[in-house]
Motif scaffolding. Structure first.
Motif, PDB file in Angstrom:
ATOM      1  N   GLY A  45       3.191 -17.267  -1.758  1.00 44.89           N
ATOM      2  CA  GLY A  45       3.861 -16.417  -2.718  1.00 44.89           C
ATOM      3  C   GLY A  45       4.159 -15.086  -2.050  1.00 44.89           C
ATOM      4  O   GLY A  45       3.272 -14.493  -1.440  1.00 44.89           O
ATOM      5  N   ALA A  46       5.400 -14.647  -2.129  1.00 42.54           N
ATOM      6  CA  ALA A  46       5.796 -13.392  -1.480  1.00 42.54           C
ATOM      7  C   ALA A  46       6.267 -12.388  -2.528  1.00 42.54           C
ATOM      8  O   ALA A  46       6.824 -12.764  -3.558  1.00 42.54           O
ATOM      9  CB  ALA A  46       6.902 -13.650  -0.465  1.00 42.54           C
ATOM     10  N   ALA A  47       6.045 -11.128  -2.220  1.00 44.58           N
ATOM     11  CA  ALA A  47       6.515 -10.037  -3.074  1.00 44.58           C
ATOM     12  C   ALA A  47       6.781  -8.835  -2.189  1.00 44.58           C
ATOM     13  O   ALA A  47       6.201  -8.706  -1.114  1.00 44.58           O
ATOM     14  CB  ALA A  47       5.482  -9.693  -4.137  1.00 44.58           C
ATOM     15  N   ALA A  48       7.677  -7.985  -2.633  1.00 46.66           N
ATOM     16  CA  ALA A  48       7.989  -6.765  -1.881  1.00 46.66           C
ATOM     17  C   ALA A  48       8.273  -5.645  -2.881  1.00 46.66           C
ATOM     18  O   ALA A  48       8.687  -5.889  -4.013  1.00 46.66           O
ATOM     19  CB  ALA A  48       9.199  -6.984  -0.982  1.00 46.66           C
ATOM     20  N   THR A  49       8.041  -4.430  -2.437  1.00 45.24           N
ATOM     21  CA  THR A  49       8.304  -3.285  -3.293  1.00 45.24           C
ATOM     22  C   THR A  49       8.546  -2.046  -2.448  1.00 45.24           C
ATOM     23  O   THR A  49       8.120  -1.977  -1.295  1.00 45.24           O
ATOM     24  CB  THR A  49       7.123  -3.028  -4.255  1.00 45.24           C
ATOM     25  OG1 THR A  49       7.501  -2.051  -5.222  1.00 45.24           O
ATOM     26  CG2 THR A  49       5.889  -2.559  -3.526  1.00 45.24           C
ATOM     27  N   ILE A  50       9.245  -1.124  -3.022  1.00 40.36           N
ATOM     28  CA  ILE A  50       9.294   0.238  -2.509  1.00 40.36           C
ATOM     29  C   ILE A  50       8.415   1.016  -3.483  1.00 40.36           C
ATOM     30  O   ILE A  50       8.748   1.136  -4.662  1.00 40.36           O
ATOM     31  CB  ILE A  50      10.735   0.794  -2.476  1.00 40.36           C
ATOM     32  CG1 ILE A  50      11.576  -0.045  -1.519  1.00 40.36           C
ATOM     33  CG2 ILE A  50      10.720   2.268  -2.092  1.00 40.36           C
ATOM     34  CD1 ILE A  50      13.048   0.287  -1.534  1.00 40.36           C
ATOM     35  N   PRO A  51       7.254   1.472  -3.028  1.00 41.66           N
ATOM     36  CA  PRO A  51       6.281   2.074  -3.952  1.00 41.66           C
ATOM     37  C   PRO A  51       6.849   3.256  -4.736  1.00 41.66           C
ATOM     38  O   PRO A  51       7.552   4.095  -4.191  1.00 41.66           O
ATOM     39  CB  PRO A  51       5.157   2.529  -3.022  1.00 41.66           C
ATOM     40  CG  PRO A  51       5.330   1.752  -1.762  1.00 41.66           C
ATOM     41  CD  PRO A  51       6.797   1.483  -1.654  1.00 41.66           C
ATOM     42  N   LEU A  52       6.517   3.270  -6.003  1.00 40.25           N
ATOM     43  CA  LEU A  52       6.872   4.374  -6.887  1.00 40.25           C
ATOM     44  C   LEU A  52       5.609   5.130  -7.253  1.00 40.25           C
ATOM     45  O   LEU A  52       4.505   4.583  -7.185  1.00 40.25           O
ATOM     46  CB  LEU A  52       7.535   3.835  -8.159  1.00 40.25           C
ATOM     47  CG  LEU A  52       8.810   3.013  -7.960  1.00 40.25           C
ATOM     48  CD1 LEU A  52       9.249   2.412  -9.282  1.00 40.25           C
ATOM     49  CD2 LEU A  52       9.905   3.880  -7.366  1.00 40.25           C
ATOM     50  N   ALA A  53       5.773   6.363  -7.662  1.00 41.59           N
ATOM     51  CA  ALA A  53       4.617   7.166  -8.077  1.00 41.59           C
ATOM     52  C   ALA A  53       3.876   6.439  -9.186  1.00 41.59           C
ATOM     53  O   ALA A  53       4.485   5.953 -10.136  1.00 41.59           O
ATOM     54  CB  ALA A  53       5.082   8.537  -8.554  1.00 41.59           C
ATOM     55  N   GLY A  54       2.575   6.322  -9.036  1.00 36.77           N
ATOM     56  CA  GLY A  54       1.754   5.683 -10.058  1.00 36.77           C
ATOM     57  C   GLY A  54       1.639   4.170  -9.929  1.00 36.77           C
ATOM     58  O   GLY A  54       0.856   3.553 -10.623  1.00 36.77           O
ATOM     59  N   GLU A  55       2.430   3.578  -9.069  1.00 31.87           N
ATOM     60  CA  GLU A  55       2.362   2.132  -8.887  1.00 31.87           C
ATOM     61  C   GLU A  55       1.127   1.790  -8.050  1.00 31.87           C
ATOM     62  O   GLU A  55       0.796   2.497  -7.104  1.00 31.87           O
ATOM     63  CB  GLU A  55       3.631   1.634  -8.182  1.00 31.87           C
ATOM     64  CG  GLU A  55       3.757   0.136  -8.128  1.00 31.87           C
ATOM     65  CD  GLU A  55       5.090  -0.311  -7.551  1.00 31.87           C
ATOM     66  OE1 GLU A  55       5.609  -1.319  -8.014  1.00 31.87           O
ATOM     67  OE2 GLU A  55       5.592   0.359  -6.633  1.00 31.87           O
ATOM     68  N   THR A  56       0.470   0.712  -8.401  1.00 31.60           N
ATOM     69  CA  THR A  56      -0.751   0.334  -7.687  1.00 31.60           C
ATOM     70  C   THR A  56      -0.501  -0.869  -6.784  1.00 31.60           C
ATOM     71  O   THR A  56       0.431  -1.649  -7.011  1.00 31.60           O
ATOM     72  CB  THR A  56      -1.874  -0.031  -8.672  1.00 31.60           C
ATOM     73  OG1 THR A  56      -1.496  -1.207  -9.394  1.00 31.60           O
ATOM     74  CG2 THR A  56      -2.157   1.122  -9.638  1.00 31.60           C
TER      75      THR A  56
END
Length: 80
Positions: A45-56
């Motif tokens: 399972g893959a996931a990606a993100t550009i972290p945002l303020a408050g994101e864990t």
């Protein structure tokens, strides 16, 4: 297990995951109890993100875990 790949988007992560899946399958290690194939295989399972303020980090792990369970529900030995 968890693999962290900084700087990759989800398509790039899935491409690497697919190469890992193929490498495992191509080893042809016998696994007669495996419902997906007679050899050892992996589901990813893959996931990606550009972290945002408050994101864990837990949020990203949850997304990857959900994708892993989709791969398993769809028949295993695949990447989602």
């Amino acid at each position: 297990f968890l693999v962290v790949l900084p700087g990759l988007d989800v398509e790039q992560a899935l491409g690497l995951a697919e190469r890992m899946r193929q490498a495992c399958e191509w080893r042809q290690m016998p696994h007669p109890a495996n419902p997906a194939a007679p050899v050892v295989t992996i589901s990813v399972g893959a996931a990606a993100t550009i972290p945002l303020a408050g994101e864990t980090v837990e949020s990203l792990i949850h997304q990857a875990d959900a994708a892993l369970y989709r791969a398993k529900q769809e028949g295993r030995n695949r990447c989602r």
